[in-house]
Design a protein around this motif. Structure first.
Motif, PDB file in Angstrom:
ATOM      1  N   UNK A 149       0.863  -1.178   0.000  1.00  0.00           N
ATOM      2  CA  UNK A 149       0.000   0.000   0.000  1.00  0.00           C
ATOM      3  C   UNK A 149       0.897   1.224   0.000  1.00  0.00           C
ATOM      4  N   UNK A 150       0.799   2.056  -0.993  1.00  0.00           N
ATOM      5  CA  UNK A 150       1.680   3.211  -1.092  1.00  0.00           C
ATOM      6  C   UNK A 150       0.993   4.513  -0.756  1.00  0.00           C
ATOM      7  N   UNK A 151      -0.268   4.622  -0.968  1.00  0.00           N
ATOM      8  CA  UNK A 151      -0.987   5.857  -0.649  1.00  0.00           C
ATOM      9  C   UNK A 151      -2.430   5.517  -0.355  1.00  0.00           C
ATOM     10  N   UNK A 152      -3.066   6.387   0.409  1.00  0.00           N
ATOM     11  CA  UNK A 152      -4.469   6.175   0.741  1.00  0.00           C
ATOM     12  C   UNK A 152      -5.309   7.057  -0.161  1.00  0.00           C
ATOM     13  N   UNK A 153      -5.666   6.549  -1.316  1.00  0.00           N
ATOM     14  CA  UNK A 153      -6.429   7.339  -2.273  1.00  0.00           C
ATOM     15  C   UNK A 153      -7.913   7.324  -1.954  1.00  0.00           C
ATOM     16  N   UNK A 154      -8.375   6.300  -1.248  1.00  0.00           N
ATOM     17  CA  UNK A 154      -9.781   6.242  -0.852  1.00  0.00           C
ATOM     18  C   UNK A 154      -9.850   6.181   0.659  1.00  0.00           C
ATOM     19  N   UNK A 155     -11.038   6.259   1.198  1.00  0.00           N
ATOM     20  CA  UNK A 155     -11.189   6.177   2.634  1.00  0.00           C
ATOM     21  C   UNK A 155     -10.728   4.799   3.104  1.00  0.00           C
ATOM     22  N   UNK A 156      -9.746   4.760   3.973  1.00  0.00           N
ATOM     23  CA  UNK A 156      -9.194   3.466   4.394  1.00  0.00           C
ATOM     24  C   UNK A 156     -10.121   2.748   5.357  1.00  0.00           C
ATOM     25  N   UNK A 157     -10.033   1.439   5.348  1.00  0.00           N
ATOM     26  CA  UNK A 157     -10.735   0.673   6.372  1.00  0.00           C
ATOM     27  C   UNK A 157      -9.884   0.730   7.619  1.00  0.00           C
ATOM     28  N   UNK A 158     -10.542   0.905   8.751  1.00  0.00           N
ATOM     29  CA  UNK A 158      -9.831   1.110  10.009  1.00  0.00           C
ATOM     30  C   UNK A 158      -9.888  -0.133  10.882  1.00  0.00           C
ATOM     31  N   UNK A 159      -8.950  -0.213  11.810  1.00  0.00           N
ATOM     32  CA  UNK A 159      -8.941  -1.259  12.815  1.00  0.00           C
ATOM     33  C   UNK A 159      -8.503  -0.614  14.118  1.00  0.00           C
ATOM     34  N   UNK A 160      -9.184  -0.948  15.210  1.00  0.00           N
ATOM     35  CA  UNK A 160      -8.801  -0.345  16.484  1.00  0.00           C
ATOM     36  C   UNK A 160      -7.830  -1.245  17.238  1.00  0.00           C
ATOM     37  N   UNK A 161      -7.242  -0.704  18.278  1.00  0.00           N
ATOM     38  CA  UNK A 161      -6.212  -1.408  19.032  1.00  0.00           C
ATOM     39  C   UNK A 161      -6.712  -2.711  19.645  1.00  0.00           C
ATOM     40  N   UNK A 162      -7.970  -2.744  20.066  1.00  0.00           N
ATOM     41  CA  UNK A 162      -8.516  -3.969  20.668  1.00  0.00           C
ATOM     42  C   UNK A 162      -8.556  -5.111  19.654  1.00  0.00           C
ATOM     43  N   UNK A 163      -8.847  -4.790  18.415  1.00  0.00           N
ATOM     44  CA  UNK A 163      -8.919  -5.818  17.378  1.00  0.00           C
ATOM     45  C   UNK A 163      -7.535  -6.272  16.925  1.00  0.00           C
ATOM     46  N   UNK A 164      -6.534  -5.445  17.160  1.00  0.00           N
ATOM     47  CA  UNK A 164      -5.177  -5.803  16.744  1.00  0.00           C
ATOM     48  C   UNK A 164      -4.559  -6.823  17.684  1.00  0.00           C
ATOM     49  N   UNK A 165      -4.850  -6.723  18.977  1.00  0.00           N
ATOM     50  CA  UNK A 165      -4.194  -7.588  19.965  1.00  0.00           C
ATOM     51  C   UNK A 165      -4.334  -9.076  19.650  1.00  0.00           C
TER      52      UNK A 165
ATOM     53  N   UNK B  93       2.676  -7.857   7.774  1.00  0.00           N
ATOM     54  CA  UNK B  93       3.527  -6.708   7.550  1.00  0.00           C
ATOM     55  C   UNK B  93       2.894  -5.429   8.037  1.00  0.00           C
ATOM     56  N   UNK B  94       3.703  -4.377   8.023  1.00  0.00           N
ATOM     57  CA  UNK B  94       3.219  -3.057   8.431  1.00  0.00           C
ATOM     58  C   UNK B  94       3.952  -2.005   7.615  1.00  0.00           C
ATOM     59  N   UNK B  95       3.263  -0.896   7.426  1.00  0.00           N
ATOM     60  CA  UNK B  95       3.849   0.237   6.717  1.00  0.00           C
ATOM     61  C   UNK B  95       3.556   1.499   7.509  1.00  0.00           C
ATOM     62  N   UNK B  96       4.590   2.297   7.718  1.00  0.00           N
ATOM     63  CA  UNK B  96       4.393   3.640   8.264  1.00  0.00           C
ATOM     64  C   UNK B  96       4.157   4.522   7.058  1.00  0.00           C
ATOM     65  N   UNK B  97       2.981   5.107   7.007  1.00  0.00           N
ATOM     66  CA  UNK B  97       2.539   5.823   5.818  1.00  0.00           C
ATOM     67  C   UNK B  97       2.458   7.319   6.101  1.00  0.00           C
ATOM     68  N   UNK B  98       3.272   8.092   5.395  1.00  0.00           N
ATOM     69  CA  UNK B  98       3.262   9.536   5.563  1.00  0.00           C
ATOM     70  C   UNK B  98       1.935  10.132   5.131  1.00  0.00           C
ATOM     71  N   UNK B  99       1.436  11.038   5.938  1.00  0.00           N
ATOM     72  CA  UNK B  99       0.182  11.739   5.675  1.00  0.00           C
ATOM     73  C   UNK B  99       0.397  13.225   5.931  1.00  0.00           C
ATOM     74  N   UNK B 100      -0.467  14.070   5.439  1.00  0.00           N
ATOM     75  CA  UNK B 100      -0.350  15.482   5.788  1.00  0.00           C
ATOM     76  C   UNK B 100      -0.500  15.655   7.305  1.00  0.00           C
TER      77      UNK B 100
ATOM     78  N   UNK C 220       5.977   9.399   0.811  1.00  0.00           N
ATOM     79  CA  UNK C 220       5.591  10.159  -0.379  1.00  0.00           C
ATOM     80  C   UNK C 220       4.546  11.235  -0.097  1.00  0.00           C
ATOM     81  N   UNK C 221       3.579  10.949   0.757  1.00  0.00           N
ATOM     82  CA  UNK C 221       2.493  11.906   1.018  1.00  0.00           C
ATOM     83  C   UNK C 221       2.711  12.720   2.291  1.00  0.00           C
ATOM     84  N   UNK C 222       3.845  12.535   2.955  1.00  0.00           N
ATOM     85  CA  UNK C 222       4.068  13.216   4.228  1.00  0.00           C
ATOM     86  C   UNK C 222       4.334  14.699   4.031  1.00  0.00           C
ATOM     87  N   UNK C 223       3.669  15.507   4.828  1.00  0.00           N
ATOM     88  CA  UNK C 223       3.895  16.944   4.878  1.00  0.00           C
ATOM     89  C   UNK C 223       3.716  17.351   6.336  1.00  0.00           C
TER      90      UNK C 223
END
Length: 149
Positions: A1-17, A27-34, A85-88
């Motif tokens: 996943x390189x950019x969030x062009x559409x509204x992303x599906x979310x997951x909360x911390x409780x569901x991640x555990x 895997x995981x990606x740290x994705x730059x955002x404005x 790429x999208x970080x500002x």
């Protein structure tokens, strides 16, 4: 996943555990955002963005190192991708007017507390020096102030 062009599906911390405990994360990606950094996780065929607590919005870390700490500490992953790429950093300066107001009130309370303690100490020092005003003198002073007002 390189950019969030559409509204992303979310997951909360409780569901991640449970995913972390089952070692289901691929895997995981740290994705730059404005204005910050989002974290995207991959498990199975799904990609989800970490949601902010108590909201249905993407969680943004202000600094990349705090996002890294989250991935290493909470997701127990040492390898991940970073997409800047999208970080500002200055696009959406995160303002906390509630925080500023809370700090202002704390300063006012601390100033008042210091003033009050100083006045009490002045009174205690005056008593120790024998500078005591009788009840009658205090009533007379009060009556005189009320007449002047």
């Amino acid at each position: 996943m390189t950019a969030l062009s559409k509204t992303p599906e979310l997951i909360d911390s409780k569901a991640i555990k449970p995913l972390v405990e089952a070692r289901a994360l691929r895997g995981a990606t740290i994705l730059g955002q404005p204005g910050g950094w989002a974290v995207v996780i991959r498990y199975g065929d799904a990609e989800r963005v970490i949601a902010a607590q108590k909201s249905r919005r993407m969680r943004l870390w202000r600094h990349v190192d705090t996002a890294v700490s989250f991935i290493r500490g909470e997701l127990h992953m040492d390898r991940f991708e970073v997409d800047a790429a999208e970080h500002d950093a200055h696009a959406n300066e995160i303002k906390r007017p509630d925080q500023a107001e809370r700090l202002r009130k704390q300063r006012e309370a601390a100033d008042y507390d210091a003033w009050f303690r100083a006045k009490v100490q002045e009174g205690l020092d005056a008593i120790e020096r024998g500078e005591v005003v009788s009840h009658e003198e205090a009533e007379a002073d009060f009556a005189r102030m009320m007449d002047e007002a």
